[in-house]
Design a protein around this motif. Structure first.
Motif, PDB file in Angstrom:
ATOM      1  N   ALA A 157       1.659   6.482  -7.455  1.00 17.57           N
ATOM      2  CA  ALA A 157       0.681   7.450  -7.573  1.00 17.57           C
ATOM      3  C   ALA A 157       0.761   8.765  -7.429  1.00 17.57           C
ATOM      4  CB  ALA A 157      -0.818   6.971  -7.075  1.00 17.57           C
ATOM      5  N   HIS A 158       2.071   9.108  -6.766  1.00 10.91           N
ATOM      6  CA  HIS A 158       2.182  10.544  -6.530  1.00 10.91           C
ATOM      7  C   HIS A 158       2.544  11.156  -7.986  1.00 10.91           C
ATOM      8  CE1 HIS A 158       4.593  13.900  -5.016  1.00 10.91           C
ATOM      9  NE2 HIS A 158       3.836  13.446  -3.642  1.00 10.91           N
ATOM     10  N   ASN A 170       2.294   1.504  -3.508  1.00 10.74           N
ATOM     11  CA  ASN A 170       1.171   1.880  -4.309  1.00 10.74           C
ATOM     12  C   ASN A 170       1.020   3.496  -4.262  1.00 10.74           C
ATOM     13  OD1 ASN A 170       1.122  -0.338  -5.508  1.00 10.74           O
ATOM     14  ND2 ASN A 170      -0.441  -1.010  -4.418  1.00 10.74           N
ATOM     15  N   SER A 171       0.884   4.196  -2.959  1.00  8.05           N
ATOM     16  CA  SER A 171       0.681   5.596  -2.800  1.00  8.05           C
ATOM     17  C   SER A 171       2.013   6.223  -3.500  1.00  8.05           C
ATOM     18  CB  SER A 171       0.578   5.847  -1.406  1.00  8.05           C
ATOM     19  OG  SER A 171       1.760   5.772  -0.529  1.00  8.05           O
ATOM     20  N   SER A 219       7.656   8.183   3.805  1.00  6.57           N
ATOM     21  CA  SER A 219       6.660   8.147   2.779  1.00  6.57           C
ATOM     22  C   SER A 219       6.062   9.396   2.616  1.00  6.57           C
ATOM     23  CB  SER A 219       5.950   7.120   2.412  1.00  6.57           C
ATOM     24  OG  SER A 219       5.001   6.849   3.442  1.00  6.57           O
ATOM     25  N   ASP A 220       5.701   9.710   4.178  1.00  5.81           N
ATOM     26  CA  ASP A 220       5.070  11.009   4.234  1.00  5.81           C
ATOM     27  C   ASP A 220       5.695  12.435   4.747  1.00  5.81           C
ATOM     28  OD1 ASP A 220       5.818  10.151   6.691  1.00  5.81           O
ATOM     29  OD2 ASP A 220       3.846  10.102   7.929  1.00  5.81           O
ATOM     30  N   PRO A 222       0.685  -1.231   0.233  1.00  5.79           N
ATOM     31  CA  PRO A 222       0.082  -0.027   0.103  1.00  5.79           C
ATOM     32  C   PRO A 222       0.768   1.361   0.031  1.00  5.79           C
ATOM     33  CG  PRO A 222      -0.804  -1.635   1.626  1.00  5.79           C
ATOM     34  CD  PRO A 222       0.487  -2.212   1.105  1.00  5.79           C
ATOM     35  N   THR A 223       1.911   1.384   0.943  1.00 10.18           N
ATOM     36  CA  THR A 223       2.900   2.455   0.948  1.00 10.18           C
ATOM     37  C   THR A 223       3.407   2.678  -0.686  1.00 10.18           C
ATOM     38  OG1 THR A 223       3.330   2.064   3.180  1.00 10.18           O
ATOM     39  CG2 THR A 223       4.806   3.568   1.994  1.00 10.18           C
TER      40      THR A 223
END
Length: 234
Positions: free
Chosen positions: A38-39, A34-35, A224-225, A31-32
């Protein structure tokens, strides 16, 4: 700044429950990743795959006993560069994994591949391993030497697309992710490892040692954030 995302070796054989060289929680980073895929701030998105022949030198089963124990035994390998054939390194032996054309070499279905711009298949030379997507284990980067090991000159591809910065994710943090990130730094890219988007063969000691090597090579560790990614130009 133009940034590339490198998704390293998130393949069936590196993931539970059936991978022959499964890394604990390997699937959990999907999930990380994939995010990140998509960035919109990434100019290029690359996926790498270990893609070995059946007779690869790193497979324990290709060596006679007693020196053929996966995770324990080591064998000498020779530098494939002309004139350097007498240079040797000790190669870790692994279970058979990521044989080209088999399900084990496939990227796991949890990864959204719709935005992948380039696939890099590495480790194809049976006589030498390639943890980094930029160089073999001897540090050879010349395409005429590593052309048998990898299907793409990644450094040139990124440079030709104006990339200045790479963010590395995937498996395993203490092997192919580490070496790919260091290879990127040696190739003069600003190099980051996204720490929450990787997992390790040795989650504790292996990752702590890897982080020391990464920092010593000029690679930064981010999340990632974190601001390094959220601040990428849209």
């Amino acid at each position: 700044m133009k940034a590339a995302l490198l998704v390293v070796d998130i393949q069936e054989d590196f993931c539970p429950p059936n991978g022959t060289l499964a890394i604990q929680e390997g699937r959990s980073i999907a999930p990380t990743v994939n995010s990140l895929l998509a960035h919109p701030g990434f100019t290029i998105r690359v996926a790498t795959q270990d893609y070995h022949p059946e007779n690869h030198i790193s497979f324990a089963s290709n060596h006679p006993p007693p020196n053929n124990r996966p995770f324990e035994s080591k064998v000498p390998v020779h530098n494939p560069a002309p004139g350097k054939e007498n240079e040797t390194k000790l190669q870790d032996l692994w279970p058979v994994h990521c044989v080209g054309g088999t399900k084990g070499a496939d990227i796991i279905p949890e990864i959204d591949q719709s935005n992948i711009d380039l696939y890099v298949k590495k480790g194809m030379n049976p006589e030498v391993d390639m943890y980094s997507a930029f160089a073999d284990v001897f540090g050879n980067v010349d395409p005429t030497i590593i052309g048998q090991s990898v299907n793409v000159d990644l450094r040139s591809f990124l440079a030709n697309n104006g990339i200045t910065t790479v963010f590395v994710t995937g498996l395993a943090g203490d092997y192919c992710v580490k070496h790919t990130a260091i290879g990127a730094a040696k190739a003069a890219f600003t190099s980051y490892v996204v720490e929450d988007a990787t997992r390790c063969v040795a989650p504790g000691s292996g990752w702590e040692e890897a982080k020391q090597e990464l920092r010593a090579a000029g690679v930064s560790l981010v999340r990632s954030d974190g601001p390094e990614i959220s601040g990428l130009a849209m």
